[in-house]
Motif scaffolding. Structure first.
Motif, PDB file in Angstrom:
ATOM      1  N   SER A  96       6.077  39.993  57.678  1.00 25.13           N
ATOM      2  CA  SER A  96       5.849  39.236  56.454  1.00 25.13           C
ATOM      3  C   SER A  96       4.849  38.123  56.718  1.00 25.13           C
ATOM      4  N   TYR A  97       4.092  37.788  55.698  1.00 23.08           N
ATOM      5  CA  TYR A  97       3.159  36.666  55.811  1.00 23.08           C
ATOM      6  C   TYR A  97       3.872  35.313  55.730  1.00 23.08           C
TER       7      TYR A  97
ATOM      8  N   HIS B 136       5.028  33.511  50.698  1.00 22.94           N
ATOM      9  CA  HIS B 136       3.749  34.184  50.464  1.00 22.94           C
ATOM     10  C   HIS B 136       3.971  35.417  49.590  1.00 22.94           C
TER      11      HIS B 136
ATOM     12  N   ARG C  95       5.378  38.611  51.146  1.00 21.37           N
ATOM     13  CA  ARG C  95       6.690  38.586  51.802  1.00 21.37           C
ATOM     14  C   ARG C  95       7.485  39.841  51.473  1.00 21.37           C
TER      15      ARG C  95
ATOM     16  N   ASN D 254      -4.162  33.120  53.964  1.00 21.81           N
ATOM     17  CA  ASN D 254      -4.216  33.905  55.197  1.00 21.81           C
ATOM     18  C   ASN D 254      -3.572  33.109  56.324  1.00 21.81           C
TER      19      ASN D 254
ATOM     20  N   PHE E 103       0.991  34.135  61.267  1.00 21.13           N
ATOM     21  CA  PHE E 103       2.317  34.753  61.299  1.00 21.13           C
ATOM     22  C   PHE E 103       2.387  35.652  62.525  1.00 21.13           C
TER      23      PHE E 103
ATOM     24  N   MET F 131      -0.208  38.686  63.035  1.00 21.09           N
ATOM     25  CA  MET F 131      -1.414  38.474  62.247  1.00 21.09           C
ATOM     26  C   MET F 131      -2.644  39.193  62.789  1.00 21.09           C
TER      27      MET F 131
ATOM     28  N   PHE G 293      -5.701  37.318  51.493  1.00 18.85           N
ATOM     29  CA  PHE G 293      -4.623  38.027  52.193  1.00 18.85           C
ATOM     30  C   PHE G 293      -5.153  39.111  53.129  1.00 18.85           C
TER      31      PHE G 293
ATOM     32  N   TYR H  75      -7.281  40.096  56.513  1.00 18.07           N
ATOM     33  CA  TYR H  75      -7.835  39.617  57.782  1.00 18.07           C
ATOM     34  C   TYR H  75      -8.967  40.523  58.258  1.00 18.07           C
TER      35      TYR H  75
END
Length: 374
Positions: free
Chosen positions: A17-18, A22, A25, A94, A97, A100, A142, A144
């Motif tokens: 989950s971010y 978020h 999630r 962003n 987490f 990530m 959101f 990357y």
């Protein structure tokens, strides 16, 4: 050539989950995997575990400095203010987490693999994909990494040059447009909500001639989307004669999504998919946005069913219904009292309506650019 559609997925998305506040999630890919298996639609021979892309492989488009910054941020769970400013990580959109780097590198690995699997033709589905806001040196929205760009570059490495990218996410794919602007062998069509972040993709934004951008007003319904498909998407792709189609099938245009203001049912996405499938020998279908776990899970599972040749049941079998009843959407009014059909059905009731004059006018503006097919 692939004889059967393949589903690319991974267990890394289960429980990742971010962050608790978020929009990402909510479980998404794991729900699609679980629902597809509960329906009997995902036998082992159709499922491919996504590899994690190696840092060097990501440099086909992303900068080495950025990839290194992502890896260090995952390892230390911290970014400096300089890194945040330069690369857009460690922000509310962003965040830092635990997975990530590994999580986006897994969807990127699936994208690179998809290009290889489709070298001779076929159909691949990667619901974890569709992160269309990533830039070469920077995260955004959101996203990357930009797996749609990586997938299309992978296709190019296999000698597949003429590509059509269709994006029906509620948000404009600014990163993809950046990656292929002005490329004569690339066609990008984006249907997105007007005024929604990142507020790019205006009606006259042609990206060097390679894009048709259609910003639509809030409340877009199934009837209006069907007209867009018939008048713009199908003629543009037919004229382009692509060797591959990449469809980004973000679920945030479905009416119950909390991040946008469109009024589509999941029938609209399925109609686009059915229309596009015969138009190229290679088809890659990606996920994208979508922040209501029920609407995302139901739509993306229905997409896999369509690709794999299964009819949606009128009523979910008990195993599939249990998957949907186990979902939670805490902190959102739509999740506090979910309607019963979110648990018991896969396909929405159609959300049809009139076609507004401004949508007709925007289509007239864009279709004037279409090249007649001989």
């Amino acid at each position: 050539m692939l004889t059967d559609p393949l589903f690319i997925g991974s267990e890394i998305y289960r429980g990742s989950s971010y962050g608790p506040n978020h929009p990402l999630r909510v479980p998404r890919v794991s729900t699609v995997m679980d629902l597809s298996r509960a329906l009997g639609w995902l036998p082992a021979e159709r499922f491919v575990t996504s590899p994690r892309a190696k840092p060097k492989a990501l440099e086909i488009w992303h900068s080495r400095a950025y990839i290194g910054a992502l890896q260090r941020a995952e390892e230390t769970q911290h970014v400096s203010s300089e890194t945040r400013s330069r690369h857009g990580i460690g922000t509310s959109n962003n965040p830092v987490f635990p997975e990530m780097f590994r999580r986006p590198a897994t969807s990127a690995g699936g994208a690179l693999l998809a290009g290889e699997l489709l070298a001779e033709g076929g159909v691949v589905y990667s619901p974890a994909g569709g992160t269309h806001h990533g830039f070469p040196d920077r995260a955004g929205g959101f996203c990357y990494l930009n797996d749609p760009v990586l997938a299309m570059l992978s296709l190019r490495r296999q000698g597949v040059h003429r590509i059509a990218y269709v994006d029906i996410d509620a948000h404009h794919p600014d990163g993809v447009e950046h990656g292929f602007a002005g490329d004569p062998d690339m066609l990008m069509i984006s249907v997105h909500e007007e005024g929604l972040w990142p507020r790019t993709g205006g009606l006259d934004d042609v990206a060097g001639g390679s894009a048709f951008n259609l910003p639509v007003p809030a409340g877009l319904n199934d009837t209006e989307m069907a007209m867009i498909l018939d008048r713009l998407i199908m003629p543009a792709i037919t004229a382009h004669r692509p060797d591959a189609i990449v469809l980004q099938c973000g679920a945030d245009g479905v009416e119950e999504d909390p991040q946008s203001h469109l009024s589509l049912s999941n029938n609209a996405h399925l109609r686009v998919l059915r229309a596009l499938r015969p138009l190229a020998p290679r088809l890659l279908v990606l996920g994208g946005g979508g922040y209501n776990p029920w609407s995302v899970g139901r739509l993306w599972t229905a997409i896999w069913g369509e690709l794999a040749g299964h009819d949606a049941p009128d009523r979910m079998p008990p195993e599939a219904e249990a998957v949907l009843r186990d979902l939670r959407f805490d902190g959102n009014r739509r999740g506090r009292n979910p309607p019963e059909h979110w648990f018991t059905t896969l396909i929405d009731s159609p959300r049809e309506g009139g076609v507004r004059d401004d949508i007709r006018a925007r289509l007239d503006h864009l279709t004037a650019r279409l090249v007649p097919v001989n």
